[in-house]
Design a protein around this motif. Structure first.
Motif, PDB file in Angstrom:
ATOM      1  N   ALA A   2      -7.603 -43.325  14.743  1.00 42.82           N
ATOM      2  CA  ALA A   2      -6.689 -42.868  14.193  1.00 42.82           C
ATOM      3  C   ALA A   2      -6.409 -41.276  14.818  1.00 42.82           C
ATOM      4  O   ALA A   2      -7.156 -40.837  15.628  1.00 42.82           O
ATOM      5  N   LEU A   3      -4.926 -40.790  14.600  1.00 45.80           N
ATOM      6  CA  LEU A   3      -4.664 -39.451  15.187  1.00 45.80           C
ATOM      7  C   LEU A   3      -4.991 -38.416  13.959  1.00 45.80           C
ATOM      8  O   LEU A   3      -4.320 -38.427  12.914  1.00 45.80           O
ATOM      9  N   TRP A   4      -5.986 -37.631  14.188  1.00 46.91           N
ATOM     10  CA  TRP A   4      -6.510 -36.637  13.132  1.00 46.91           C
ATOM     11  C   TRP A   4      -5.725 -35.548  13.274  1.00 46.91           C
ATOM     12  O   TRP A   4      -4.937 -35.108  14.194  1.00 46.91           O
ATOM     13  N   GLU A   5      -5.566 -34.877  12.046  1.00 50.34           N
ATOM     14  CA  GLU A   5      -4.640 -33.650  12.072  1.00 50.34           C
ATOM     15  C   GLU A   5      -5.068 -32.770  13.094  1.00 50.34           C
ATOM     16  O   GLU A   5      -4.207 -31.892  13.654  1.00 50.34           O
ATOM     17  N   ASP A   6      -6.362 -32.176  13.416  1.00 50.10           N
ATOM     18  CA  ASP A   6      -6.672 -31.214  14.419  1.00 50.10           C
ATOM     19  C   ASP A   6      -6.398 -31.546  15.740  1.00 50.10           C
ATOM     20  O   ASP A   6      -5.987 -31.022  16.464  1.00 50.10           O
ATOM     21  N   ALA A   7      -6.397 -32.991  16.058  1.00 52.95           N
ATOM     22  CA  ALA A   7      -5.728 -33.128  17.541  1.00 52.95           C
ATOM     23  C   ALA A   7      -4.032 -32.970  17.498  1.00 52.95           C
ATOM     24  O   ALA A   7      -3.774 -32.420  18.397  1.00 52.95           O
ATOM     25  N   TYR A   8      -3.501 -33.130  16.585  1.00 53.21           N
ATOM     26  CA  TYR A   8      -1.951 -32.829  16.421  1.00 53.21           C
ATOM     27  C   TYR A   8      -2.023 -31.442  16.638  1.00 53.21           C
ATOM     28  O   TYR A   8      -0.989 -30.760  17.147  1.00 53.21           O
ATOM     29  N   VAL A   9      -2.763 -30.434  15.959  1.00 54.08           N
ATOM     30  CA  VAL A   9      -2.502 -29.064  15.990  1.00 54.08           C
ATOM     31  C   VAL A   9      -2.976 -28.419  17.206  1.00 54.08           C
ATOM     32  O   VAL A   9      -2.271 -27.750  17.813  1.00 54.08           O
ATOM     33  N   LEU A  10      -3.958 -29.143  17.980  1.00 50.35           N
ATOM     34  CA  LEU A  10      -4.243 -28.440  19.245  1.00 50.35           C
ATOM     35  C   LEU A  10      -3.288 -28.902  20.408  1.00 50.35           C
ATOM     36  O   LEU A  10      -2.722 -28.101  21.140  1.00 50.35           O
ATOM     37  N   ALA A  11      -2.641 -30.250  20.194  1.00 47.63           N
ATOM     38  CA  ALA A  11      -1.719 -30.712  21.114  1.00 47.63           C
ATOM     39  C   ALA A  11      -0.126 -29.838  21.010  1.00 47.63           C
ATOM     40  O   ALA A  11       0.087 -29.347  22.051  1.00 47.63           O
ATOM     41  N   GLU A  12       0.059 -29.650  19.788  1.00 50.08           N
ATOM     42  CA  GLU A  12       1.229 -29.057  19.510  1.00 50.08           C
ATOM     43  C   GLU A  12       1.003 -27.441  19.998  1.00 50.08           C
ATOM     44  O   GLU A  12       2.076 -26.978  20.486  1.00 50.08           O
ATOM     45  N   TRP A  13       0.061 -26.829  19.732  1.00 47.40           N
ATOM     46  CA  TRP A  13      -0.144 -25.363  20.003  1.00 47.40           C
ATOM     47  C   TRP A  13      -0.242 -25.286  21.521  1.00 47.40           C
ATOM     48  O   TRP A  13       0.376 -24.467  22.241  1.00 47.40           O
ATOM     49  N   LEU A  14      -0.935 -26.428  22.499  1.00 48.04           N
ATOM     50  CA  LEU A  14      -1.227 -26.380  23.826  1.00 48.04           C
ATOM     51  C   LEU A  14       0.321 -26.284  24.303  1.00 48.04           C
ATOM     52  O   LEU A  14       0.523 -25.936  25.420  1.00 48.04           O
ATOM     53  N   SER A  15       1.343 -27.291  23.856  1.00 47.56           N
ATOM     54  CA  SER A  15       2.378 -27.410  24.542  1.00 47.56           C
ATOM     55  C   SER A  15       3.415 -26.342  24.393  1.00 47.56           C
ATOM     56  O   SER A  15       4.194 -26.333  25.219  1.00 47.56           O
ATOM     57  N   ARG A  16       2.928 -25.237  23.547  1.00 49.17           N
ATOM     58  CA  ARG A  16       3.793 -24.085  23.718  1.00 49.17           C
ATOM     59  C   ARG A  16       3.093 -22.947  24.598  1.00 49.17           C
ATOM     60  O   ARG A  16       3.839 -21.781  24.651  1.00 49.17           O
ATOM     61  N   GLN A  17       2.191 -23.258  25.408  1.00 47.71           N
ATOM     62  CA  GLN A  17       1.418 -22.217  26.373  1.00 47.71           C
ATOM     63  C   GLN A  17       2.204 -22.341  27.428  1.00 47.71           C
ATOM     64  O   GLN A  17       2.005 -23.076  28.062  1.00 47.71           O
ATOM     65  N   ALA A  18       3.035 -21.199  27.965  1.00 48.63           N
ATOM     66  CA  ALA A  18       3.624 -21.522  29.181  1.00 48.63           C
ATOM     67  C   ALA A  18       3.065 -21.349  30.258  1.00 48.63           C
ATOM     68  O   ALA A  18       3.317 -21.979  31.337  1.00 48.63           O
ATOM     69  N   SER A  19       1.774 -20.697  30.267  1.00 44.78           N
ATOM     70  CA  SER A  19       0.924 -20.679  31.632  1.00 44.78           C
ATOM     71  C   SER A  19      -0.249 -20.158  30.955  1.00 44.78           C
ATOM     72  O   SER A  19      -0.458 -19.689  30.107  1.00 44.78           O
ATOM     73  N   PRO A  20      -1.364 -20.433  32.042  1.00 44.49           N
ATOM     74  CA  PRO A  20      -2.624 -19.922  31.521  1.00 44.49           C
ATOM     75  C   PRO A  20      -2.688 -18.278  31.429  1.00 44.49           C
ATOM     76  O   PRO A  20      -3.167 -17.922  30.317  1.00 44.49           O
ATOM     77  N   ALA A  21      -1.862 -17.626  32.105  1.00 42.63           N
ATOM     78  CA  ALA A  21      -2.020 -16.141  32.027  1.00 42.63           C
ATOM     79  C   ALA A  21      -1.456 -15.968  30.568  1.00 42.63           C
ATOM     80  O   ALA A  21      -1.672 -14.680  30.086  1.00 42.63           O
ATOM     81  N   GLU A  22      -0.183 -16.457  30.110  1.00 43.87           N
ATOM     82  CA  GLU A  22       0.198 -16.295  28.860  1.00 43.87           C
ATOM     83  C   GLU A  22      -0.473 -16.955  27.673  1.00 43.87           C
ATOM     84  O   GLU A  22       0.279 -17.204  26.561  1.00 43.87           O
ATOM     85  N   THR A  23      -1.172 -17.661  27.789  1.00 45.87           N
ATOM     86  CA  THR A  23      -2.025 -18.466  26.820  1.00 45.87           C
ATOM     87  C   THR A  23      -2.419 -17.399  25.439  1.00 45.87           C
ATOM     88  O   THR A  23      -3.150 -16.358  25.739  1.00 45.87           O
TER      89      THR A  23
END
Length: 241
Positions: A2-23
């Motif tokens: 199953a797709l757990w909530e915490d996996a969605y949260v990390l994936a969604e957050w990571l998708s908005r990080q423009a670059s390593p320096a701006e994480t």
């Protein structure tokens, strides 16, 4: 699986990080501060399940290895990588990895520890030996240039959201641990947290870190025992005769 909530949260957050320096994570590795692109960096996801986080990381430009210890889960993971077009060269590599495996980076075909280690919902239940194995694997896959991101949902083991418990006691010796600011996470999932771990400078890298810590502990123990024997000999000369 199953797709757990915490996996969605990390994936969604990571998708908005423009670059390593701006994480938007505390204690970024020093090497990340000058990196303006994800392209070419390496990532390993532990306990990947369906691999959503791995797919997002690959779309950002990272070379991703998605791992799980369960062969039946790996079949789903491979199928999901294919469905998302991530099975081609430069896509998501799917590999079996059981926590606690000796030299995990080498077993995954990596020449050095990855730049990013990802895990969601992995510190749960009450099996100390599982947490111990996970902690050893996180140690072995990390170096000062590595950022470890752990997402925890409402089903996390007691104390995890407050950095307590056996897992965090083990990693605290070598890592700086901090919480990603809650306001940067998806607003509909406030019960989840993302924790950022970075290995302290001078702690060394990978599997040697745990071994070196053990050697330091043994040296301290021997020195302590020697000091006690010396004290006994001075206070009670007959005790050692």
């Amino acid at each position: 699986s199953a797709l757990w909530e915490d996996a969605y949260v990390l994936a969604e957050w990571l998708s908005r990080q423009a670059s390593p320096a701006e994480t938007q994570a505390p204690h970024l590795p020093r090497a990340w501060r000058r990196l303006r692109s994800w392209s070419g960096l390496t990532a390993v996801e532990l306990g990947a399940g369906l691999g959503l986080v791995a797919v997002v990381a690959q779309r950002l430009g990272l070379h991703v290895t998605a791992t799980d210890g369960d062969e039946s889960v790996l079949e789903l993971l491979r199928a999901n990588a294919i469905a998302n077009g991530c099975d081609r060269a430069g896509g998501v590599r799917v590999c079996q990895l059981r926590w606690g495996t000796e030299s995990p980076a080498e077993s995954l075909g990596l020449s050095r520890p990855p730049d990013l280690v990802l895990a969601t919902g992995c510190v749960y239940g009450g099996e100390k030996e599982v947490w111990d194995a996970l902690a050893r694997t996180v140690h072995a896959l990390s170096a000062p240039h590595t950022l470890v991101l752990l997402a925890h949902g409402t089903g996390a083991a007691p104390g995890v959201h407050s950095f307590r418990g056996d897992f965090y006691e083990q990693v605290a010796a070598s890592f700086d641990v901090a919480r990603v600011e809650q306001h940067t996470l998806h607003p509909e999932h406030r019960g989840c947290q993302i924790h950022a771990l970075t290995r302290r400078e001078g702690e060394g890298s990978s599997s040697n870190g745990t071994r070196a810590q053990g050697e330091r502990d043994r040296s301290v123990s021997k020195a302590s025992q020697k000091a006690k024997r010396t004290s006994v000999a001075q206070d009670h000369p007959a005790a050692l005769s």
